[in-house]
Design a protein around this motif. Structure first.
Motif, PDB file in Angstrom:
ATOM      1  N   ALA A 204       6.038  -7.278  -4.177  1.00 14.99           N
ATOM      2  CA  ALA A 204       6.579  -6.352  -3.183  1.00 14.99           C
ATOM      3  C   ALA A 204       5.638  -6.323  -1.984  1.00 14.99           C
ATOM      4  O   ALA A 204       4.418  -6.239  -2.140  1.00 14.99           O
ATOM      5  CB  ALA A 204       6.731  -4.954  -3.769  1.00 14.99           C
ATOM      6  N   ILE A 205       6.200  -6.397  -0.780  1.00 16.14           N
ATOM      7  CA  ILE A 205       5.414  -6.324   0.451  1.00 16.14           C
ATOM      8  C   ILE A 205       5.751  -5.017   1.174  1.00 16.14           C
ATOM      9  O   ILE A 205       6.928  -4.652   1.305  1.00 16.14           O
ATOM     10  CB  ILE A 205       5.706  -7.545   1.363  1.00 16.14           C
ATOM     11  CG1 ILE A 205       4.906  -7.431   2.665  1.00 16.14           C
ATOM     12  CG2 ILE A 205       7.187  -7.713   1.647  1.00 16.14           C
ATOM     13  CD1 ILE A 205       5.038  -8.660   3.564  1.00 16.14           C
ATOM     14  N   THR A 206       4.716  -4.312   1.610  1.00 14.32           N
ATOM     15  CA  THR A 206       4.875  -3.042   2.336  1.00 14.32           C
ATOM     16  C   THR A 206       4.250  -3.184   3.718  1.00 14.32           C
ATOM     17  O   THR A 206       3.152  -3.737   3.850  1.00 14.32           O
ATOM     18  CB  THR A 206       4.197  -1.894   1.563  1.00 14.32           C
ATOM     19  OG1 THR A 206       4.736  -1.834   0.230  1.00 14.32           O
ATOM     20  CG2 THR A 206       4.431  -0.560   2.248  1.00 14.32           C
ATOM     21  N   PHE A 207       4.958  -2.661   4.747  1.00 13.62           N
ATOM     22  CA  PHE A 207       4.465  -2.777   6.122  1.00 13.62           C
ATOM     23  C   PHE A 207       5.056  -1.642   6.964  1.00 13.62           C
ATOM     24  O   PHE A 207       6.047  -1.000   6.566  1.00 13.62           O
ATOM     25  CB  PHE A 207       4.842  -4.133   6.731  1.00 13.62           C
ATOM     26  CG  PHE A 207       6.309  -4.445   6.651  1.00 13.62           C
ATOM     27  CD1 PHE A 207       7.167  -4.106   7.697  1.00 13.62           C
ATOM     28  CD2 PHE A 207       6.845  -5.057   5.529  1.00 13.62           C
ATOM     29  CE1 PHE A 207       8.512  -4.387   7.631  1.00 13.62           C
ATOM     30  CE2 PHE A 207       8.207  -5.341   5.455  1.00 13.62           C
ATOM     31  CZ  PHE A 207       9.037  -5.001   6.498  1.00 13.62           C
TER      32      PHE A 207
ATOM     33  N   ILE B 106       9.812  -4.680   0.877  1.00 14.21           N
ATOM     34  CA  ILE B 106      10.722  -5.764   0.487  1.00 14.21           C
ATOM     35  C   ILE B 106      10.234  -6.317  -0.848  1.00 14.21           C
ATOM     36  O   ILE B 106       9.043  -6.598  -1.014  1.00 14.21           O
ATOM     37  CB  ILE B 106      10.755  -6.890   1.537  1.00 14.21           C
ATOM     38  CG1 ILE B 106      11.169  -6.334   2.903  1.00 14.21           C
ATOM     39  CG2 ILE B 106      11.716  -7.999   1.108  1.00 14.21           C
ATOM     40  CD1 ILE B 106      11.108  -7.369   4.016  1.00 14.21           C
ATOM     41  N   SER B 107      11.158  -6.471  -1.803  1.00 18.79           N
ATOM     42  CA  SER B 107      10.808  -6.968  -3.133  1.00 18.79           C
ATOM     43  C   SER B 107      11.347  -8.381  -3.320  1.00 18.79           C
ATOM     44  O   SER B 107      12.449  -8.714  -2.871  1.00 18.79           O
ATOM     45  CB  SER B 107      11.385  -6.059  -4.218  1.00 18.79           C
ATOM     46  OG  SER B 107      10.841  -4.755  -4.102  1.00 18.79           O
TER      47      SER B 107
ATOM     48  N   LYS C 168      -0.487  -5.506   9.764  1.00 19.72           N
ATOM     49  CA  LYS C 168      -1.146  -5.429   8.463  1.00 19.72           C
ATOM     50  C   LYS C 168      -0.083  -5.189   7.385  1.00 19.72           C
ATOM     51  O   LYS C 168       0.798  -4.340   7.540  1.00 19.72           O
ATOM     52  CB  LYS C 168      -2.170  -4.302   8.446  1.00 19.72           C
ATOM     53  CG  LYS C 168      -3.039  -4.269   7.193  1.00 19.72           C
ATOM     54  CD  LYS C 168      -4.125  -3.221   7.321  1.00 19.72           C
ATOM     55  CE  LYS C 168      -5.037  -3.246   6.096  1.00 19.72           C
ATOM     56  NZ  LYS C 168      -6.123  -2.243   6.190  1.00 19.72           N
ATOM     57  N   VAL C 169      -0.174  -5.946   6.274  1.00 17.83           N
ATOM     58  CA  VAL C 169       0.789  -5.806   5.169  1.00 17.83           C
ATOM     59  C   VAL C 169       0.026  -5.640   3.868  1.00 17.83           C
ATOM     60  O   VAL C 169      -1.133  -6.032   3.742  1.00 17.83           O
ATOM     61  CB  VAL C 169       1.730  -7.029   5.082  1.00 17.83           C
ATOM     62  CG1 VAL C 169       2.523  -7.205   6.352  1.00 17.83           C
ATOM     63  CG2 VAL C 169       0.947  -8.296   4.769  1.00 17.83           C
ATOM     64  N   TRP C 170       0.713  -5.038   2.903  1.00 16.95           N
ATOM     65  CA  TRP C 170       0.145  -4.852   1.568  1.00 16.95           C
ATOM     66  C   TRP C 170       1.061  -5.549   0.558  1.00 16.95           C
ATOM     67  O   TRP C 170       2.281  -5.303   0.534  1.00 16.95           O
ATOM     68  CB  TRP C 170       0.054  -3.366   1.212  1.00 16.95           C
ATOM     69  CG  TRP C 170      -0.965  -2.623   2.020  1.00 16.95           C
ATOM     70  CD1 TRP C 170      -2.246  -2.346   1.696  1.00 16.95           C
ATOM     71  CD2 TRP C 170      -0.752  -2.057   3.316  1.00 16.95           C
ATOM     72  NE1 TRP C 170      -2.877  -1.647   2.690  1.00 16.95           N
ATOM     73  CE2 TRP C 170      -1.975  -1.458   3.704  1.00 16.95           C
ATOM     74  CE3 TRP C 170       0.340  -2.002   4.203  1.00 16.95           C
ATOM     75  CZ2 TRP C 170      -2.121  -0.799   4.922  1.00 16.95           C
ATOM     76  CZ3 TRP C 170       0.181  -1.364   5.407  1.00 16.95           C
ATOM     77  CH2 TRP C 170      -1.035  -0.766   5.756  1.00 16.95           C
ATOM     78  N   TRP C 171       0.488  -6.425  -0.233  1.00 16.99           N
ATOM     79  CA  TRP C 171       1.224  -7.113  -1.292  1.00 16.99           C
ATOM     80  C   TRP C 171       0.891  -6.481  -2.644  1.00 16.99           C
ATOM     81  O   TRP C 171      -0.277  -6.323  -2.996  1.00 16.99           O
ATOM     82  CB  TRP C 171       0.869  -8.597  -1.346  1.00 16.99           C
ATOM     83  CG  TRP C 171       1.494  -9.441  -0.280  1.00 16.99           C
ATOM     84  CD1 TRP C 171       0.909  -9.885   0.869  1.00 16.99           C
ATOM     85  CD2 TRP C 171       2.837  -9.947  -0.268  1.00 16.99           C
ATOM     86  NE1 TRP C 171       1.788 -10.644   1.603  1.00 16.99           N
ATOM     87  CE2 TRP C 171       2.990 -10.702   0.917  1.00 16.99           C
ATOM     88  CE3 TRP C 171       3.908  -9.840  -1.128  1.00 16.99           C
ATOM     89  CZ2 TRP C 171       4.179 -11.333   1.249  1.00 16.99           C
ATOM     90  CZ3 TRP C 171       5.102 -10.473  -0.808  1.00 16.99           C
ATOM     91  CH2 TRP C 171       5.227 -11.214   0.367  1.00 16.99           C
TER      92      TRP C 171
END
Length: 534
Positions: free
Chosen positions: A148-151, A74-75, A137-140
């Motif tokens: 941008a968030i990746t999960f 998600i951006s 766990k998420v990556w920003w």
């Protein structure tokens, strides 16, 4: 034999290692050539395939990858609405990550904090940090103008329904606690397309003015403060009555009476940003509307000296008078000069009225609109009527109560024997708070309270003398004007009498000439008749 056997074994192992390295090298070489071939083919396809076919390939390639790639992204972009309008979500995420990423990120950027002495650290561009929430766990990732968030897709509900709400809530709390109030001014650059340029530029707002330090009567000051605080707490009331959550203030009075200081005190009291709108830099009504849209809530929109801004001060007149040729020529020259002066801006009075209370004024909420002027009588009544400028505040010359506030601020005492002289002189003459403050300010380390008060008393006495001289000169001018008017009237009356006498004399002469002519005609007729009779 043992040494020979050992040598044989070593030779065998060396050969195997060489074969292994050779096989690995061959595998990497084949992989490299395969990747190069693929990249070449992909470049050829992108370059020579039709755009529709290229889009088709990309569309279904992404769908195919989605079946095998288990992560979602998600951006959150810095600007929204297709223009340079800041996103509140982006700002909240930035604040949240700034507070939680300093321990994990390897590359950070520093900015000055609220008190200009602390340093605020945040993620640098193209830096990645991790975060955890309820086992997910998420990556920003921080890029130039977006986060941008990746999960993993199995955490979709947790992230979209709980985590993001948590991030935005915490971010807004951090922004509120560390918020720096800003002073904005509108910018205009013809070389940059409008959709690519920021409408406002800003600096940190650090004006120290407060209502406690303003030279005003306590009752008037209390009334203004209560009005402002009531407005800031009236969101539900404005929604109930069906009005946009905004309020207009008109500050008027002579120069040096504290109009700009009043605006700074308002901003400090309510913790609002200030947007200083320069109308002469606005091209037209459309740009004025865009500037309004770009302002935030909790702000004061200021137009100072509006009586000097464009052609907004004159009433909408209907010219029914007839002028002489000289007057028309003079009027045309003034109009041409005014148009040349205002050629850079086409903002109209109707555009400004729409800006204040039109449909677009309801975009956002909790905003004050403040006009200042030295000459309120010059402004169009439509511009300052109730509903647009809801509260009119006159800031006049300094009173004795205002002087006591300034004496407390500058000299740090509330009573002094010289106060009686100051009070008496202030009742006899007029002086602005700015002039009082200038005289109370020590000019050197040797100046004490006595010196400063003596300077003020001297300035008041000089102002009194100047006022008396001006009044005397005005009175004399008025009397001279009356005498001149009387002389002019007498001369005009005498001239009218002379003209009347001349006309009367000419009429009598014309009458006598007519009678003589009639007699001559009658005699000639009678003579002719007699001759015919003979």
């Amino acid at each position: 034999m043992l040494p020979a056997a050992g040598a044989t074994m070593m030779g065998i192992m060396t050969n195997k290692q060489r074969k292994g390295r050779s096989a690995l090298s061959g595998m990497w070489a084949n992989m490299g050539s395969t990747i190069a071939t693929f990249m070449f083919a992909w470049t050829i396809i992108r370059q020579y395939c039709p755009l529709m076919l290229n889009g088709f390939f990309e569309k279904y390639t992404r769908r195919l990858m989605a079946y095998f790639y288990p992560y979602l992204q998600i951006s959150f972009h810095k600007f929204r609405g297709g223009r340079f309008r800041s996103s509140e979500a982006y700002a909240a995420i930035k604040a949240y990550l700034s507070a939680n990423s300093t321990k994990n990120a390897k590359r950070l950027k520093g900015e000055m904090g609220k008190d200009i002495r602390s340093l605020v650290l945040s993620m640098d561009e193209y830096e990645t940090v991790t975060d955890e929430f309820q086992g997910a766990k998420v990556w920003w990732l921080s890029e130039k103008w977006l986060y941008a968030i990746t999960f993993h897709k199995k955490y979709r509900e947790i992230i979209t329904e709980s985590y993001l709400e948590h991030v935005l809530s915490k971010g807004k709390e951090i922004i509120s606690s560390k918020r720096q109030r800003k002073l904005y001014t509108n910018t205009s650059n013809d070389r940059i397309p409008i959709h690519k340029q920021a409408m406002w530029s800003d600096v940190v707002f650090e004006h120290p003015a407060t209502f406690e330090s303003m030279a005003m009567e306590p009752e008037k000051k209390r009334e203004i403060v209560e009005d402002l605080l009531t407005f800031s707490k009236s969101k539900d009331f404005y929604a109930k009555v069906g009005k946009a959550w905004k309020r207009g203030y008109l500050l008027y009075g002579p120069p040096g009476t504290g109009k700009s200081t009043m605006i700074a005190a308002m901003a400090n009291l309510l913790n609002y940003d200030v947007y200083d709108l320069e109308l002469t830099a606005v091209k037209d009504n459309t740009e004025l509307r865009r500037l309004l849209i770009e302002t935030t809530s909790k702000s004061i929109i200021v137009i100072e000296d509006i009586d000097c801004s464009l052609d907004l001060t004159g009433q909408r007149k209907k010219n029914t008078e007839k002028f002489s040729d000289d007057e028309n020529e003079k009027l045309n020259k003034e109009i041409a000069k005014k148009k040349a002066k205002e050629d850079g801006s086409k903002v109209t009075l109707s555009g400004l009225l729409s800006f204040i209370d039109g449909l677009w004024s309801a975009c956002g909420g909790e905003r004050l609109i403040v006009f200042t002027t030295n000459y309120v009588e010059k402004l169009d009544p439509a511009l300052i009527r109730r509903g647009r400028m809801d509260k009119h505040i006159e800031l006049s010359y300094c009173s004795f109560e205002g002087f006591k506030v300034l004496a407390k601020n500058y000299l740090d005492f509330e009573m002094h024997p010289m106060f009686d002289a100051v009070e008496r002189l202030m009742g006899e003459t007029r002086i602005t708070p700015a002039d009082v403050a200038e005289n109370l300010m020590p000019k050197s380390s040797l100046d004490d309270a006595e010196t400063c008060l003596s300077n003020l008393v001297q300035a008041l006495e000089e102002a009194k003398e100047d006022g008396a001289k001006k009044e005397k000169a005005a009175k004399k001018k008025h009397e001279d004007g009356k005498e001149k008017d009387t002389t002019v009237e007498d001369a005009a009356l005498e001239e009218a009498k002379e003209k009347g006498a001349k006309k009367e004399k000419a009429a009598e002469k014309e009458h006598e000439d007519g009678k003589e002519k009639d007699t001559t005609v009658e005699d000639a007729v009678e003579s002719q008749v007699n001759e015919e009779a003979k």
